[in-house]
Each structure stands twice: as structure tokens, then as C-alpha cells.
Design an enzyme around this catalytic site. Structure first.
Site, PDB file in Angstrom:
ATOM      1  N   THR A 404       0.851  -1.177   0.000  1.00 45.16           N
ATOM      2  CA  THR A 404       0.000   0.000   0.000  1.00 45.16           C
ATOM      3  C   THR A 404       0.895   1.237   0.000  1.00 45.16           C
ATOM      4  O   THR A 404       1.754   1.400   0.875  1.00 45.16           O
ATOM      5  CB  THR A 404      -0.965   0.022   1.209  1.00 45.16           C
ATOM      6  OG1 THR A 404      -1.711   1.244   1.197  1.00 45.16           O
ATOM      7  CG2 THR A 404      -0.244  -0.124   2.535  1.00 45.16           C
ATOM      8  N   HIS A 456       1.190 -12.992  12.815  1.00 50.36           N
ATOM      9  CA  HIS A 456       2.150 -13.577  13.756  1.00 50.36           C
ATOM     10  C   HIS A 456       1.951 -15.083  13.934  1.00 50.36           C
ATOM     11  O   HIS A 456       2.793 -15.752  14.541  1.00 50.36           O
ATOM     12  CB  HIS A 456       2.051 -12.878  15.108  1.00 50.36           C
ATOM     13  CG  HIS A 456       3.360 -12.750  15.819  1.00 50.36           C
ATOM     14  ND1 HIS A 456       4.407 -13.628  15.631  1.00 50.36           N
ATOM     15  CD2 HIS A 456       3.810 -11.839  16.721  1.00 50.36           C
ATOM     16  CE1 HIS A 456       5.426 -13.277  16.380  1.00 50.36           C
ATOM     17  NE2 HIS A 456       5.097 -12.183  17.053  1.00 50.36           N
TER      18      HIS A 456
END
Length: 485
Positions: A404, A456
Site C-alpha cells: 500500500t 504472527h
């Protein structure tokens, strides 16, 4: 062959298809045809907007447009008839259907249940679905209750109303007993089959629901409102809304309310699902990109890049792909259903694109195998198509990682949310001239900040840190594009 059978074969109904992957509805943006227009197989008749993209729909029949069942700006469920075509316009006026036997005076019959007739199945979405062969028995008109318009009643039953010439008058039945005082004055509530099913699932009596749809039709929102806790007595029941779609309503308190739909609705749902499903971790690094900015200018003069758009985002994308190649375990997905980690040997690189319709994330398939000129070509096509609103649903599916570019808005960086199903997203901040220690001296250098968010469950701190450090290393010393790539 009866007149009814001939009409069924003559008029073909085109249902709203599922133009994406499991989409349930689409908004009609624009009709390209009107009743009476001649159409051919494959001709585009309308443009619709799904939760992913704007798509043009071709008609799978030859003939003359008989009826458009919905206007522009209306959101239609997948599988609902949106247009009917007269495939034999030279046959003259539509033959009148035989008077149904149910119209013959008989003993009062119990009202039909709201359920669909047994054996009738929902037509699967797609082009050229055959008309249903199941016929619904006409309802007996209750005394004192006005008849519903044919087109409206047909829409509620899930099919277009054929243009049938009036049948010969039938003798009026013997007067029936006056309805009891508790019977609803307006007759059977108007609602489409999916709405009736929703009301049944929620245990809501449609007769108690206040309609807000066009011509008094009960909508999904009406059913949900009826299922919600009762409002305070001072709150008035909303009146019926005018048939014309209203994109925004300004309240007396100077508030503007806009319906959540299309890309905005899909983005909101995806971001909430991602934020509360994948445990996000975001790391940052500030890097001197002076040499990369010089390389951008040099590549603009390179004959191999002639006619291609070369910008810093191109080299950031290439650096990201090289870093993933050095750390392939980053390119993975979490399969919750099977409790597996899926490692992918391909990289579909998503590019977050701001468009007039909202934020979308199309991706470049197999971006890791592209040369720099190929990557520049596909990146330019991807952005151009997105801004025109022509991105296909397939182009926004199957991404593995995303970039982005928040720097184009002058933003230093951010903490981006993962695109659902992906493992990492890189935010590229604004490139600014800043004081920087270079070769032991403070000099003005072009500097940017990168932010990497990752899942994660898939990527631990060490792997995420090494990936981000490698991206920065390539941008600081772009010759690594050759030595590492």
C-alpha cells in the site's frame, strides 16, 4: 400446446448471475437497453456493481427486450430475474392464458402458506438458466382486498410478469362472508421469498412488520428492525420510502447517512474479519533511498523501459519480491479449517488502489517471475483498470502479499491491516529530503519509512524483521536488485 406453455417458451428470463466468488447480491448501475430494443446473444445489457467490482452483463438470448424488472440503483439478490426477452417477436401479440380452474367459484379455501411449492428448487446462478417448469397455483382473491399489480406480484414470486392479454370475464363468485375484524386490511404482506424465509427463521410475523420498500414491499432491513428490541414510545415508526433510490439522507441534526454497500461494505467486512482473526504485528524501518531515486531517473532513459511508467513504487515492489524469495516461508496462509499452514511457491502481489468506488486490492499473478519491464507493464495496467472501475473479481482473488503506497498522500507511514488470507502487507511512506548521516557527515538525503504488518501465526518476529531489513537493504543499495535477484 396451451397458450401458457407457448408464452413460457417464447419469453426467456435472465437472472442476476454470481459474477464473483460466492457473492449474494449486486447493484444495477446502468441499463444499456430499454423495453422494445432488439438484443443479440452476447450483447451487454447492463452494468452491475458487486462487492468487488463493476461488471458488464451480456444477455444470452436473441430477441426483443420485454421487461426490465428493476431500475438503476437497485440492489438485487443473485438468482433474481432482472430482464425478460421475447425470443419470437414476430409471432404477434402474446396469446391469452386459459382461465385458471382456481377462479371457478368454490368453497372458501384456506390461504396458502408462505413456503414455496414442494419440489421447487432455487435456480443456480449463471447465464442461460432455463425457466422454471413449476407453476404456482393462482391465489384466490379475498373479498374487499385489492388485487396486486401483475408486475409487482410476479417480481415477488421471483419471475418476470409476461405481457398477457386480458382473459374473458369470469362470472363473479357468490358473495363470501365478510372478513373478521382482526384480518389485515391490506391483505397478504408484500415480500420477496428470501425475505419471507428470513422472517420465518427469526420468528417474525410479516403482518406486524412496517414496510419501507417501494410500493409497500417489506425488505430485509424491515425484518431485522422488527426483530430488534422495541424502540422507546416517543420514536415514530418510519414511513414508506419513495420508490426512487436515495443515496444519502440528511437528518434534522445536520447528519448525513449513506447506505453501506458495494466496495465499502466488502472492505469493512474484510477488515473487521482480518483484524479480529489474524494477530497483527507491525514493524518499521527508516531507510535512505537516495540511490533508488537516482535509479528511477536512469531507468526512465533506458531503451528497455521505453514507454513504460517507472516510479519508486516499481522498485519497492521489486525489492519486496526479492526479499520474499530470500525468505520463502513468509509467503504462506493459515488454513483454520484443517489446522495447516499452506506454503506457496508463487507470489501474487496485491497493490492497494484508491478508486472512486473505494479501496480495492487487485493483484499481479506470479509477480515473482516477472522481469522489471513486465512488472512495470502489469502494474500500470492494474492501476489503470482499477481507476476505471473495470477490475474483475478474479483479479482481486488469490493474493498472497500486498503493498500500500501511502506516500502518495504525503503520509510518512502507517499500520496497515492485512488483506484477508494474506501473510504480509508493506506500507511505503512518503520520500522526503531529510538530514542524514552519510559517510560520516550530515547531508541532505532522500529518506522514507517502511512499515510491515504480518500474521504472527505464520511469521515470527525474527523472520518478519529479516524480511523488512532485506527490503530496506535493496532500496538503500539498489545494485542488490542484480546480486540478490
Amino acid at each position: 400446446m396451451t397458450a401458457s406453455t407457448a408464452n413460457d417458451q417464447r419469453f426467456r428470463e435472465f437472472k442476476m448471475p454470481d459474477v464473483g466468488e460466492g457473492l449474494t447480491e449486486a447493484e444495477i448501475l446502468k441499463w444499456y437497453v430499454q423495453p422494445g430494443d432488439t438484443v443479440t446473444d452476447g450483447q451487454v445489457v447492463c452494468e452491475v456493481e458487486t462487492a468487488k467490482a463493476a461488471v458488464e452483463l451480456p444477455i444470452p438470448y436473441d430477441g426483443v427486450v420485454h421487461e426490465l424488472n428493476f431500475g438503476e440503483g437497485v440492489t438485487v439478490d443473485v438468482g433474481t430475474v432482472i430482464i425478460s426477452v421475447d425470443t419470437d417477436p414476430g409471432a404477434g401479440p402474446v396469446a391469452p392464458a386459459a382461465a385458471p380452474a382456481a377462479e371457478v367459484p368454490a368453497a372458501p379455501a384456506a390461504p396458502e402458506e408462505d413456503e414455496e411449492p414442494q419440489g421447487r428448487q432455487a435456480v443456480l446462478v449463471g447465464y442461460g438458466a432455463a425457466p422454471s417448469s413449476t407453476k404456482r397455483r393462482p391465489r384466490r382473491q379475498q373479498p374487499g382486498v385489492p388485487a396486486q399489480p401483475a408486475a409487482l406480484q410476479a417480481e415477488l414470486n421471483g419471475h418476470a410478469a409476461p405481457a398477457v392479454a386480458p382473459a374473458a370475464p369470469v362470472a363473479a363468485p357468490a358473495p363470501a362472508p365478510a372478513p373478521v375484524a382482526s384480518a389485515p386490511a391490506a391483505g397478504r404482506p408484500l415480500a420477496k421469498p428470501p425475505v419471507r424465509k428470513l422472517a420465518k427463521d427469526l420468528g417474525i410475523d410479516l403482518a406486524t412488520v412496517a414496510p419501507t420498500g417501494p410500493e409497500g414491499i417489506i425488505t430485509r432491513e424491515d425484518v431485522y428492525a422488527a426483530a430488534a428490541p422495541a424502540p422507546a414510545p416517543a420514536v415514530a415508526v418510519p414511513a414508506a420510502v419513495a420508490p426512487a433510490p436515495v443515496p444519502a439522507v440528511v437528518s434534522a441534526d445536520r447528519e448525513r447517512r449513506v447506505p453501506v454497500k458495494g466496495v465499502r461494505k466488502a472492505t469493512a467486512q474484510a477488515m473487521v474479519a482480518s483484524a479480529f482473526t489474524a494477530p497483527h504485528v507491525t514493524e518499521f524501518i527508516t531507510v535512505d533511498v537516495t540511490r533508488t531515486m537516482k535509479l528511477v531517473q536512469e531507468l526512465k532513459q533506458d531503451p528497455d523501459m521505453a514507454g513504460l511508467r517507472v516510479n519508486p513504487l516499481l522498485l519497492v515492489a521489486k525489492a519486496f519480491l526479492i526479499a520474499i524469495r530470500r525468505h520463502p516461508d513468509v509467503n504462506a496462509a493459515w488454513d483454520e479449517a484443517n489446522q495447516e499452514i499452506v506454503y506457496k511457491d508463487y507470489i501474487n502481489l496485491g497493490i492497494a488502489a484508491a478508486t472512486p468506488r473505494g479501496l480495492i486490492v487487485p493483484n499481479i499473478k506470479d509477480a515473482g517471475t516477472k522481469t522489471l519491464p513486465q512488472l512495470a507493464t502489469e502494474l500500470a495496467e492494474l492501476v489503470s483498470t482499477a481507476r476505471e472501475g473495470k477490475t474483475s473479481p478474479a483479479a482481486m482473488s488469490g493474493g498472497t502479499v500486498t503493498i500500500t503506497n501511502v506516500g502518495v498522500f504525503g503520509v510518512d507511514t502507517g499500520t496497515p491491516i492485512l488483506n484477508p488470507g494474506e501473510s504480509a502487507i508493506l506500507a511505503f511512506g512518503a520520500v522526503k529530503l531529510q538530514p542524514w548521516v552519510h559517510k560520516g557527515k550530515v547531508k541532505a538525503r532522500q529518506v522514507t519509512t517502511l512499515a510491515l504488518s504480518f500474521d504472527h501465526r505464520l511469521i515470527d518476529g525474527e523472520l518478519g524483521s529479516r524480511l523488512l531489513a532485506d527490503i530496506a537493504a535493496v532500496l538503500e543499495q539498489p545494485r542488490r536488485l542484480i546480486t540478490w535477484g
